[in-house]
Motif scaffolding. Structure first.
Motif, PDB file in Angstrom:
ATOM      1  N   MET A  90       4.294  -8.375   0.506  1.00 19.28           N
ATOM      2  CA  MET A  90       4.023  -7.936  -0.849  1.00 19.28           C
ATOM      3  C   MET A  90       5.346  -7.705  -1.564  1.00 19.28           C
ATOM      4  SD  MET A  90       0.898  -5.219  -0.418  1.00 19.28           S
ATOM      5  CE  MET A  90       0.086  -5.550  -1.943  1.00 19.28           C
ATOM      6  N   THR A  91       5.375  -8.081  -2.804  1.00 15.32           N
ATOM      7  CA  THR A  91       6.579  -7.861  -3.592  1.00 15.32           C
ATOM      8  C   THR A  91       6.500  -6.493  -4.262  1.00 15.32           C
ATOM      9  OG1 THR A  91       5.686  -8.780  -5.639  1.00 15.32           O
ATOM     10  CG2 THR A  91       6.728 -10.336  -4.091  1.00 15.32           C
ATOM     11  N   LEU A  92       7.652  -6.021  -4.705  1.00 11.54           N
ATOM     12  CA  LEU A  92       7.711  -4.734  -5.395  1.00 11.54           C
ATOM     13  C   LEU A  92       6.853  -4.766  -6.658  1.00 11.54           C
ATOM     14  CD1 LEU A  92       8.872  -1.915  -5.462  1.00 11.54           C
ATOM     15  CD2 LEU A  92      10.882  -2.804  -6.597  1.00 11.54           C
ATOM     16  N   ASP A  93       6.851  -5.898  -7.373  1.00 15.49           N
ATOM     17  CA  ASP A  93       6.041  -6.011  -8.584  1.00 15.49           C
ATOM     18  C   ASP A  93       4.548  -5.901  -8.266  1.00 15.49           C
ATOM     19  OD1 ASP A  93       8.217  -6.259 -10.273  1.00 15.49           O
ATOM     20  OD2 ASP A  93       8.257  -8.445 -10.120  1.00 15.49           O
ATOM     21  N   GLU A  94       4.121  -6.472  -7.139  1.00 15.14           N
ATOM     22  CA  GLU A  94       2.717  -6.375  -6.744  1.00 15.14           C
ATOM     23  C   GLU A  94       2.348  -4.937  -6.396  1.00 15.14           C
ATOM     24  OE1 GLU A  94       1.804 -10.748  -4.786  1.00 15.14           O
ATOM     25  OE2 GLU A  94       2.956  -9.297  -3.599  1.00 15.14           O
ATOM     26  N   ILE A  95       3.261  -4.233  -5.733  1.00 13.60           N
ATOM     27  CA  ILE A  95       3.014  -2.832  -5.382  1.00 13.60           C
ATOM     28  C   ILE A  95       2.926  -1.992  -6.648  1.00 13.60           C
ATOM     29  CG2 ILE A  95       3.972  -0.804  -4.227  1.00 13.60           C
ATOM     30  CD1 ILE A  95       5.158  -2.772  -2.145  1.00 13.60           C
ATOM     31  N   LYS A  96       3.867  -2.206  -7.583  1.00 11.49           N
ATOM     32  CA  LYS A  96       3.831  -1.460  -8.844  1.00 11.49           C
ATOM     33  C   LYS A  96       2.548  -1.743  -9.614  1.00 11.49           C
ATOM     34  CE  LYS A  96       8.811  -1.174  -9.640  1.00 11.49           C
ATOM     35  NZ  LYS A  96       9.913  -1.620 -10.505  1.00 11.49           N
ATOM     36  N   ALA A  97       2.109  -3.008  -9.610  1.00 15.58           N
ATOM     37  CA  ALA A  97       0.872  -3.371 -10.306  1.00 15.58           C
ATOM     38  C   ALA A  97      -0.324  -2.661  -9.684  1.00 15.58           C
ATOM     39  CB  ALA A  97       0.672  -4.884 -10.280  1.00 15.58           C
ATOM     40  N   ALA A  98      -0.339  -2.554  -8.357  1.00  9.02           N
ATOM     41  CA  ALA A  98      -1.437  -1.847  -7.679  1.00  9.02           C
ATOM     42  C   ALA A  98      -1.431  -0.370  -8.051  1.00  9.02           C
ATOM     43  CB  ALA A  98      -1.325  -2.028  -6.163  1.00  9.02           C
ATOM     44  N   ILE A 117      -5.036  -2.525   0.221  1.00 13.61           N
ATOM     45  CA  ILE A 117      -4.817  -3.936  -0.068  1.00 13.61           C
ATOM     46  C   ILE A 117      -4.034  -4.541   1.097  1.00 13.61           C
ATOM     47  CG2 ILE A 117      -3.753  -5.572  -1.665  1.00 13.61           C
ATOM     48  CD1 ILE A 117      -3.849  -3.231  -3.766  1.00 13.61           C
ATOM     49  N   SER A 118      -4.517  -5.685   1.607  1.00 17.39           N
ATOM     50  CA  SER A 118      -3.818  -6.390   2.684  1.00 17.39           C
ATOM     51  C   SER A 118      -3.420  -7.765   2.185  1.00 17.39           C
ATOM     52  CB  SER A 118      -4.718  -6.526   3.916  1.00 17.39           C
ATOM     53  OG  SER A 118      -5.026  -5.262   4.438  1.00 17.39           O
ATOM     54  N   LYS A 119      -2.153  -8.134   2.446  1.00 22.17           N
ATOM     55  CA  LYS A 119      -1.662  -9.434   2.018  1.00 22.17           C
ATOM     56  C   LYS A 119      -0.414  -9.778   2.818  1.00 22.17           C
ATOM     57  CE  LYS A 119       0.041 -12.023  -1.895  1.00 22.17           C
ATOM     58  NZ  LYS A 119       0.500 -12.020  -3.253  1.00 22.17           N
ATOM     59  N   ASP A 120      -0.323 -10.997   3.283  1.00 23.27           N
ATOM     60  CA  ASP A 120       0.853 -11.507   3.991  1.00 23.27           C
ATOM     61  C   ASP A 120       1.291 -10.599   5.140  1.00 23.27           C
ATOM     62  OD1 ASP A 120       0.929 -13.603   2.133  1.00 23.27           O
ATOM     63  OD2 ASP A 120       2.270 -12.492   0.801  1.00 23.27           O
ATOM     64  N   GLY A 121       0.345 -10.056   5.880  1.00 22.38           N
ATOM     65  CA  GLY A 121       0.690  -9.203   7.014  1.00 22.38           C
ATOM     66  C   GLY A 121       1.010  -7.765   6.641  1.00 22.38           C
ATOM     67  N   TRP A 122       0.967  -7.432   5.371  1.00 16.87           N
ATOM     68  CA  TRP A 122       1.229  -6.071   4.901  1.00 16.87           C
ATOM     69  C   TRP A 122      -0.093  -5.412   4.538  1.00 16.87           C
ATOM     70  CZ3 TRP A 122       5.863  -3.462   4.005  1.00 16.87           C
ATOM     71  CH2 TRP A 122       7.019  -4.208   4.187  1.00 16.87           C
ATOM     72  N   THR A 123      -0.162  -4.125   4.732  1.00 18.98           N
ATOM     73  CA  THR A 123      -1.305  -3.348   4.262  1.00 18.98           C
ATOM     74  C   THR A 123      -0.763  -2.185   3.445  1.00 18.98           C
ATOM     75  OG1 THR A 123      -2.630  -3.936   6.181  1.00 18.98           O
ATOM     76  CG2 THR A 123      -3.327  -2.006   4.932  1.00 18.98           C
ATOM     77  N   LEU A 124      -1.216  -2.105   2.210  1.00 24.35           N
ATOM     78  CA  LEU A 124      -0.812  -1.030   1.305  1.00 24.35           C
ATOM     79  C   LEU A 124      -2.028  -0.159   1.068  1.00 24.35           C
ATOM     80  CD1 LEU A 124       1.215   0.242  -0.727  1.00 24.35           C
ATOM     81  CD2 LEU A 124       0.260  -1.302  -2.435  1.00 24.35           C
ATOM     82  N   ARG A 125      -1.883   1.130   1.331  1.00 24.73           N
ATOM     83  CA  ARG A 125      -2.970   2.075   1.121  1.00 24.73           C
ATOM     84  C   ARG A 125      -2.498   3.124   0.126  1.00 24.73           C
ATOM     85  NH1 ARG A 125      -5.931   5.469   5.779  1.00 24.73           N
ATOM     86  NH2 ARG A 125      -7.970   4.891   4.998  1.00 24.73           N
TER      87      ARG A 125
END
Length: 150
Positions: free
Chosen positions: A1-9, A23-31
């Motif tokens: 995940m890119t920083l822009d995607e994290i900020k958008a979330a 959110i899971s994407k490219d092996g990353w999971t952001l909660r």
């Protein structure tokens, strides 16, 4: 995940009433979770791993006293998200604004730190700072009044 995607979330969650999103994407999971002041039961049913590192106890956070809550006004500038408020760019620097100071649209009033990111809070209109309701280091909730511009 890119920083822009994290900020958008983060922005998408702040604009909604969601309490938790994963959110899971490219092996990353952001909660992302919003502190509502009540415990949210876990739906995963997963047991905590025994080899997980023990959590460090959190340092006590400063919260405004109930008597310090200002009456609501349409001139209030509210916190865009929950976090720690900072009235100046650094501990040794003067505050961004002071009571009685004239401000214009776009003037930085303070910053709110959330998830190690400093989010500027800017004036949405011209005016004069009438009151500052928080101090540097206070924990604020999304929508909490920070300053009043008249």
């Amino acid at each position: 995940m890119t920083l822009d995607e994290i900020k958008a979330a983060i922005d998408a969650m702040n604009a909604s009433d969601l309490v938790e999103v994963e959110i899971s994407k490219d092996g990353w999971t952001l909660r992302l979770t919003r502190d509502t002041g009540t415990a949210v039961p876990s739906t995963s049913g997963a047991e905590p791993r025994s080899n997980a590192a023990p959590m460090r106890p959190e340092a006590p956070r400063r919260e405004p006293t109930p008597s310090a809550k200002p009456p609501s006004s349409k001139n209030d500038v509210s916190a865009p998200l929950s976090g720690i408020v900072y009235l100046g760019p650094s501990p040794d620097a003067p505050p961004f604004v002071a009571v009685g100071q004239a401000v214009t649209t776009g003037t930085t009033l303070c910053t709110v730190e959330a998830m190690k990111m400093f989010n500027p809070v800017t004036a949405e209109r011209d005016g004069v700072v009438e009151a500052v309701f928080v101090t540097t280091g206070d924990e604020v909730a999304a929508g909490q009044p920070l300053l009043r511009i008249v």
